[in-house]
Design a protein around this motif. Structure first.
Motif, PDB file in Angstrom:
ATOM      1  N   ALA A 183       0.797  -1.227   0.000  1.00 19.64           N
ATOM      2  CA  ALA A 183       0.000   0.000   0.000  1.00 19.64           C
ATOM      3  C   ALA A 183       0.832   1.281   0.000  1.00 19.64           C
ATOM      4  CB  ALA A 183      -0.962  -0.002   1.183  1.00 19.64           C
ATOM      5  N   PRO A 184       1.995   1.355   0.695  1.00 14.23           N
ATOM      6  CA  PRO A 184       2.710   2.636   0.761  1.00 14.23           C
ATOM      7  C   PRO A 184       3.102   3.226  -0.590  1.00 14.23           C
ATOM      8  CG  PRO A 184       3.521   1.177   2.478  1.00 14.23           C
ATOM      9  CD  PRO A 184       2.585   0.359   1.630  1.00 14.23           C
ATOM     10  N   TYR A 185       3.326   2.418  -1.620  1.00 14.33           N
ATOM     11  CA  TYR A 185       3.680   2.997  -2.916  1.00 14.33           C
ATOM     12  C   TYR A 185       2.525   2.921  -3.916  1.00 14.33           C
ATOM     13  CZ  TYR A 185       4.857  -1.908  -4.124  1.00 14.33           C
ATOM     14  OH  TYR A 185       4.839  -3.270  -4.341  1.00 14.33           O
ATOM     15  N   ARG A 186       1.311   2.682  -3.428  1.00 19.75           N
ATOM     16  CA  ARG A 186       0.140   2.669  -4.293  1.00 19.75           C
ATOM     17  C   ARG A 186      -0.885   3.717  -3.877  1.00 19.75           C
ATOM     18  NH1 ARG A 186      -1.726  -2.828  -2.763  1.00 19.75           N
ATOM     19  NH2 ARG A 186      -3.608  -2.163  -3.869  1.00 19.75           N
ATOM     20  N   LEU A 187      -0.477   4.660  -3.060  1.00 15.13           N
ATOM     21  CA  LEU A 187      -1.406   5.656  -2.534  1.00 15.13           C
ATOM     22  C   LEU A 187      -1.814   6.666  -3.598  1.00 15.13           C
ATOM     23  CD1 LEU A 187       0.349   6.401   0.883  1.00 15.13           C
ATOM     24  CD2 LEU A 187      -1.703   5.003   0.519  1.00 15.13           C
ATOM     25  N   SER A 188      -3.079   7.052  -3.573  1.00 18.42           N
ATOM     26  CA  SER A 188      -3.545   8.102  -4.478  1.00 18.42           C
ATOM     27  C   SER A 188      -2.856   9.423  -4.186  1.00 18.42           C
ATOM     28  CB  SER A 188      -5.066   8.270  -4.352  1.00 18.42           C
ATOM     29  OG  SER A 188      -5.737   7.090  -4.737  1.00 18.42           O
ATOM     30  N   SER A 189      -2.486   9.636  -2.931  1.00 16.77           N
ATOM     31  CA  SER A 189      -1.806  10.873  -2.547  1.00 16.77           C
ATOM     32  C   SER A 189      -0.323  10.853  -2.889  1.00 16.77           C
ATOM     33  CB  SER A 189      -1.956  11.108  -1.041  1.00 16.77           C
ATOM     34  OG  SER A 189      -1.436  10.002  -0.304  1.00 16.77           O
ATOM     35  N   PHE A 190       0.214   9.688  -3.310  1.00 18.11           N
ATOM     36  CA  PHE A 190       1.604   9.532  -3.740  1.00 18.11           C
ATOM     37  C   PHE A 190       2.586  10.052  -2.701  1.00 18.11           C
ATOM     38  CE2 PHE A 190       4.672   8.151  -6.529  1.00 18.11           C
ATOM     39  CZ  PHE A 190       5.611   9.120  -6.838  1.00 18.11           C
ATOM     40  N   GLN A 191       2.534   9.460  -1.510  1.00 18.14           N
ATOM     41  CA  GLN A 191       3.439   9.876  -0.434  1.00 18.14           C
ATOM     42  C   GLN A 191       4.818   9.240  -0.559  1.00 18.14           C
ATOM     43  OE1 GLN A 191       1.544   9.227   3.347  1.00 18.14           O
ATOM     44  NE2 GLN A 191      -0.354  10.211   2.726  1.00 18.14           N
ATOM     45  N   GLY A 192       4.921   8.140  -1.278  1.00 19.22           N
ATOM     46  CA  GLY A 192       6.210   7.473  -1.405  1.00 19.22           C
ATOM     47  C   GLY A 192       6.201   6.526  -2.582  1.00 19.22           C
ATOM     48  N   SER A 193       7.384   6.156  -3.030  1.00 13.00           N
ATOM     49  CA  SER A 193       7.528   5.266  -4.177  1.00 13.00           C
ATOM     50  C   SER A 193       8.041   3.903  -3.723  1.00 13.00           C
ATOM     51  CB  SER A 193       8.506   5.865  -5.185  1.00 13.00           C
ATOM     52  OG  SER A 193       9.816   5.915  -4.635  1.00 13.00           O
ATOM     53  N   MET A 194       8.100   2.986  -4.668  1.00  8.31           N
ATOM     54  CA  MET A 194       8.625   1.662  -4.395  1.00  8.31           C
ATOM     55  C   MET A 194      10.077   1.733  -3.923  1.00  8.31           C
ATOM     56  SD  MET A 194       8.793  -1.549  -7.060  1.00  8.31           S
ATOM     57  CE  MET A 194       7.043  -1.516  -7.385  1.00  8.31           C
ATOM     58  N   MET A 195      10.873   2.561  -4.571  1.00  6.54           N
ATOM     59  CA  MET A 195      12.272   2.706  -4.172  1.00  6.54           C
ATOM     60  C   MET A 195      12.391   3.337  -2.795  1.00  6.54           C
ATOM     61  SD  MET A 195      14.618   1.391  -5.994  1.00  6.54           S
ATOM     62  CE  MET A 195      16.046   2.302  -5.435  1.00  6.54           C
TER      63      MET A 195
END
Length: 594
Positions: free
Chosen positions: A328-340
């Motif tokens: 979930a952290p890199y799939r947020l609509s708000s784009f708080q973080g990426s996979m890397m």
């Protein structure tokens, strides 16, 4: 918006987990929120069918063996059409004959193809049946024994580019199976197989606006561990700078009495961990099996799930819910973080292997606040270790990413009947801050203190201490989402009758049969934790004890003895990254006693 990720499924059990994962995405699309917290396009390709119907297909490359597709047939998701291909989607229909049972239903393929882009061509008039408006799935999902391969419960359209059937090996049988790591490695040295893989990767990558990276779901126990080693090496070389998150998946062990299969499983697992972690941004072994080593241990149990560990249909469903939460952290609509960003939070100092913990479902009493629930458990976090290692009482971790979903963000207000607040914390803190502070007390090693407060496991005033701690989070993140994990069919209904339709706990058993559980709250975490020393070092010790000369057939498949010894040393070195003194000594003693 979150950037796109391309998913690779390598092997049958990876396909089982992936299929349930796509089913969870489909269920979420059928239950749209006003402001969805997770962006569907991170995993799915949006489009339109010829009639204007909105479609979603996984951005997926799946490698499977002959006979491993079941109802999908030998061509997988469909062949490319000469003039009508671009953006096409193959539809599949699982059908239960009238009067029949789910146990006898193998499903059937619908040959109709619908375009997923405006103005795209339709298959109507080409001598094939039109595609159904949606897939129908047998409602009797409790009969999991009827679901032998992952296509038996696939309920989302796949793109014709998604599936490649490896012609050299069979899915099942006494011979011709992909059993050894070296066999898997050699497959990707075949020009034809490599070209098929690269063609599919390029197709998905080139249509991305912002490619975050790749999610690799890989069988760890068979020859697909070698396939995954070469695939991740290819991704690392061709897509430098992109995230590669690899999940090493293992079903619950069932071949205890077969010494050759046990040896092959152990070797494939060890070599897979070394090579996959080397070429990935982050690697996580994920399984409900109690052990990846020689000695079997009971599978993981959950207090509110009654699952059959021998059924991949059941075990993969649990892992899919965990995977859906962890990513979930890199799939947020708000784009708080990426996979890397997620990988870099966890993989410093050479610790590219992480352990997974989860509570499925998270045991929240209906009507009680998050603060009240966490106060109930105090130091004993209500989650299970899902990385095939004996759980230990640890009070620290090097880094962690924790996600709690399905909890209302207003639920930090205490609402348990008759309970007086023990602290002012719940009066003003958000659910995310409460979760962060709770995690700080349980795993202080992942946080930095800014007060002189000391907290021990025997503290009798837990809420007061908790309210006085203000942690900074350089190596730990906590995320709370209201969006639950949707569990409509074909997700199995193996839940306790003590759960409500929304997956919350009842305070007493229901008088009447409970309704199907349609969604659940889930707590899950990725940790760079000392427990990984136990896992990795135990594998190293098990391999040291084996007489590898007995299994010449494994090495004849392509693994040199010198390369194996080098990998063994790399495994030991990797285990040392997770040593923390006492925990390391204890795990080594356990390994010797085995």
């Amino acid at each position: 918006m979150a950037g796109e990720a391309v998913t690779l499924q390598l092997g049958q059990f990876a396909g089982c987990v992936g299929t349930h994962w796509w089913g969870l995405q489909a269920a979420a699309l059928r239950s749209p929120a006003e402001t969805p917290e997770l962006h569907p396009a991170a995993l799915l390709r949006p489009g339109r069918a010829a009639g204007g119907r909105e479609t979603h297909t996984p951005r997926l490359v799946a490698l499977e063996l002959k006979g491993g597709l079941g109802a999908l047939g030998p061509r997988g998701a469909g062949a490319e059409a000469a003039a009508a291909w671009d953006g096409a989607v193959a539809d599949y229909l699982e059908h239960t004959p009238t009067g029949g049972s789910a146990a006898g239903d193998a499903g059937r393929r619908t040959e109709g193809v619908s375009s997923d882009r405006p103005g795209g061509p339709s298959s109507a008039g080409q001598g094939v049946s039109p595609a159904p408006s949606q897939l129908t799935v047998s409602q009797d999902v409790s009969l999991g024994s009827s679901r032998q391969v992952w296509s038996d419960y696939l309920n989302m359209h796949l793109h014709p580019k998604s599936v490649y059937v490896i012609p050299q090996y069979m899915h099942d049988g006494d011979c011709g199976c992909l059993e050894a790591f070296g066999q898997g490695e050699s497959l990707l040295q075949d020009p034809g197989c490599l070209e098929e893989l690269e063609d599919r990767l390029h197709f998905y990558v080139e249509e991305c606006d912002y490619l975050q990276g790749f999610q690799v779901l890989c069988d760890l126990h068979n020859g697909f561990s070698g396939v995954g080693a070469k695939v991740t090496e290819l991704l690392c070389d061709e897509y430098s700078g992109k995230g590669i998150l690899t999940w090493g998946l293992t079903p619950v062990t069932s071949n205890v009495g077969d010494s050759q299969k046990n040896f092959y499983r152990l070797m494939n697992t060890a070599l897979g961990i070394v090579h996959l972690s080397s070429h990935s941004s982050l690697f996580c072994p994920l399984s409900l099996s109690g052990s990846l080593g020689i000695r079997p241990r009971p599978p993981v149990s959950f207090p509110y799930i009654n699952y059959d560990a021998s059924l991949n249909y059941h075990s993969s469903a649990i892992l899919a819910a965990v995977l859906d939460t962890l990513t979930a952290p890199y799939r947020l609509s708000s784009f708080q973080g990426s996979m890397m960003h997620l990988a870099e939070t966890l993989n410093f100092s050479g610790r590219k292997v992480v352990a997974a913990w989860a509570s499925v479902p998270f045991p929240a009493l209906r009507g009680c606040s998050l603060f009240d629930t966490l106060c109930t458990y105090k130091q004993d976090v209500p989650w299970k270790l899902l990385s095939s290692c004996r759980e230990q009482k640890v009070s620290c971790c090097f880094a962690q990413s924790v996600v709690l979903r399905g909890i209302c963000k207003e639920s930090h207000l205490s609402s348990c009947s008759g309970k007086q607040p023990e602290s002012l914390l719940h009066m003003w803190e958000s659910t995310e801050q409460i979760l962060q502070r709770y995690l700080h007390t349980v795993f202080p090693g992942a946080f930095r203190w800014v007060t002189g407060c000391r907290f021990g496991t025997g503290s009798s005033n837990w809420p007061t201490v908790l309210s006085n701690v203000i942690p900074l989070l350089p190596y730990s993140t906590a995320l709370v989402l209201e969006q639950p994990c949707h569990t409509q069919p074909p997700y199995p209904q193996f839940f306790s009758p003590l759960l409500t339709r929304e997956g919350f706990l009842l305070d007493r058993p229901p008088r009447y049969p409970s309704a199907a559980v349609e969604s659940i709250p889930v707590l899950a975490a990725l940790q760079a934790s000392p427990v990984l020393h136990t896992l990795l070092y135990s594998l190293y010790k098990d391999l040291q004890k084996l007489n590898t000369q007995r299994w010449a057939s494994f090495f004849s498949a392509g693994v040199e003895h010198d390369d194996f010894q080098e990998a063994l040393e790399q495994l030991r070195t990797l285990s040392q990254c997770y040593e923390t003194g006492f925990e390391a000594d204890e795990s080594e003693d356990e390994g010797d006693s085995d």
